[in-house]
Design an enzyme around this catalytic site. Sequence first.
Site, mmCIF file in Angstrom:
data_model
loop_
_atom_site.group_PDB
_atom_site.id
_atom_site.type_symbol
_atom_site.label_atom_id
_atom_site.label_comp_id
_atom_site.label_asym_id
_atom_site.label_seq_id
_atom_site.Cartn_x
_atom_site.Cartn_y
_atom_site.Cartn_z
ATOM 1 N N LYS A 118 0.746 -1.305 -0.083
ATOM 2 C CA LYS A 118 0.176 0.036 -0.004
ATOM 3 C C LYS A 118 0.981 1.267 0.101
ATOM 4 O O LYS A 118 0.558 2.252 -0.496
ATOM 5 C CB LYS A 118 -0.819 0.096 1.188
ATOM 6 C CG LYS A 118 -1.738 -1.003 1.412
ATOM 7 C CD LYS A 118 -3.175 -1.272 0.907
ATOM 8 C CE LYS A 118 -4.005 -1.962 1.448
ATOM 9 N NZ LYS A 118 -4.043 -3.659 1.317
HETATM 10 C C1 LIG Z 1 -4.618 -4.687 0.857
HETATM 11 C C2 LIG Z 1 -4.179 -6.166 1.050
HETATM 12 C C3 LIG Z 1 -4.331 -7.068 0.019
HETATM 13 C C4 LIG Z 1 -5.332 -6.895 -0.724
HETATM 14 O O1 LIG Z 1 -5.198 -6.045 -1.848
HETATM 15 P P1 LIG Z 1 -6.571 -5.232 -2.616
HETATM 16 O O2 LIG Z 1 -6.067 -4.361 -3.501
HETATM 17 O O3 LIG Z 1 -7.572 -4.960 -1.680
HETATM 18 O O4 LIG Z 1 -7.030 -6.597 -3.270
HETATM 19 C C5 LIG Z 1 -3.544 -8.172 0.205
HETATM 20 N N1 LIG Z 1 -2.372 -8.091 0.864
HETATM 21 C C6 LIG Z 1 -2.019 -7.310 1.654
HETATM 22 C C7 LIG Z 1 -0.846 -7.718 2.763
HETATM 23 C C8 LIG Z 1 -2.604 -6.128 1.852
HETATM 24 O O5 LIG Z 1 -2.234 -5.229 2.756
#
Ligand SMILES: *Cc1c(COP(=O)(O)O)cnc(C)c1O
Length: 458
Positions: free
Chosen positions: A111
């Site tokens: 993220k």
């Molecule tokens: C947010 C997240 C996901 C999922 O990603 P999306 O974009 O919501 O599909 C998977 N793994 C981790 C570690 C995350 O923080």
Amino acid sequence: MNYFSTRDKSLKFSFKDIFLRGLAPGGGLFLPAEIKKYNQKELNNLSQLNYNELATEIIFNFCSDEIKKKELSSLIQKSYSSFKDKEVVNLKKIGEIDLLELYHGPTLAFKDIAMQVIGNMYDYLEVAKDKTVNVVVATSGDTGSAAIAALSNRKNINLFILHPHNKISNIQRKIMTTIGGANIYNIAIEGSFDDCQKIVKELFNEDSFRLKINMSGVNSINWARIVCQIVYYFYSFFRLKKNKISFSVPTGNFGDIYAGYVAKKMGLPINKLIVATNKNDILQRVINTGEYKPDTVKSTITPSMDIQVASNFERLLYYILDESDSKVGSLMNDLSSKSLFNLEKKEIDKIKKDFEAVKITDEETVSIIDEIYKEHKFIIDPHTATGVGAAKNFKNLRDIVVLGTAHPYKFNDTIKKAIGKNLDSPKHLKLNIDKKETFDIIGNSNSEVKNYILAKIK
Ligand SMILES: *Cc1c(COP(=O)(O)O)cnc(C)c1O
């Protein structure tokens, strides 16, 4: 370039509008009026670039009306200067697996890659120049800390973060609740991530409240996040040097994998995008059977994927339904009135051209972590492990890149169970876990959240 809503094509928005709003009026999601498609020569040129240069080229397609290329380039440099790797991401070979490590940013999750850029865009676009912006965001564990790292102590920005109480890992919570910053408010909602996301969406749709607090959003439905995530699909393709590759993606809100879908639309030779889910397998069910039916959220060892309403799926539906905003609207009406919708066979076939989907249980996840550790002395986090597990079902696809979405340290407890070993905190995580945590626990209701926000910004 203009943007429109998946539920109303006649609406027109600028990049700045959609950046600030996140969600379209009436509840639809924003999509760009055009998606640049690269030809072979252009792809060859892009393949020569380093990560920051590539990010500049790709992101520029979507915001060129509002950000000059030179300034975008320095914004991106600045955004990624805190990453452990100069190239931001790291493509690694672990035995047979091509792992794309996306977790070398300040909060150890993929993220950060989008959120750091977004933080700097808030300043660049001057959205908070004259009036305080209140960012309200729901998190399944990682968005919240990435948003804090990107936005804390920025002028005229407050950040309200809703996380599901007791449903994220201890380290995920501590990273959010010990960073502090005068403009940060952590709210633990007595409910699931879906409840948190629902509250945020409803507040966005309540114009009087949204305007009153000058509300903005950085959830994965924010198009700017998707745009930043497109970059690493290109990057790994160029570094692997194969004719065609597939990706296996640990998936929750369908944001990260949707970025891969856009990359394919932009001309990147992607074979399949593999959705890895945990027990909350709504995406696996809709892709394999056509029924989209949210169940109650079950807690798993991959909390960032404990989601039953995968918002960004609506962006895929728009293309699957032949770009018909009214068809999208009607399915979304079914979803709210009957709590489900069904896709036709020809629509499922269309999805299956680009996607596969596999559910991985907690038990499988633990044994994958254990296996990789035993065979390669390499530790992967549980989310990444679902991606590895899903990829194993498609050996015939051969070149599959697994997206490593979080650093294993964030899920220390599960790692300990899987391999019997405690992980040390990575050096680039600047976190004092023993610091006092600050968060407020409140009920699962719009009015309680509204009252909380209003009281804090008084
Ligand atoms: C947010 C997240 C996901 C999922 O990603 P999306 O974009 O919501 O599909 C998977 N793994 C981790 C570690 C995350 O923080």
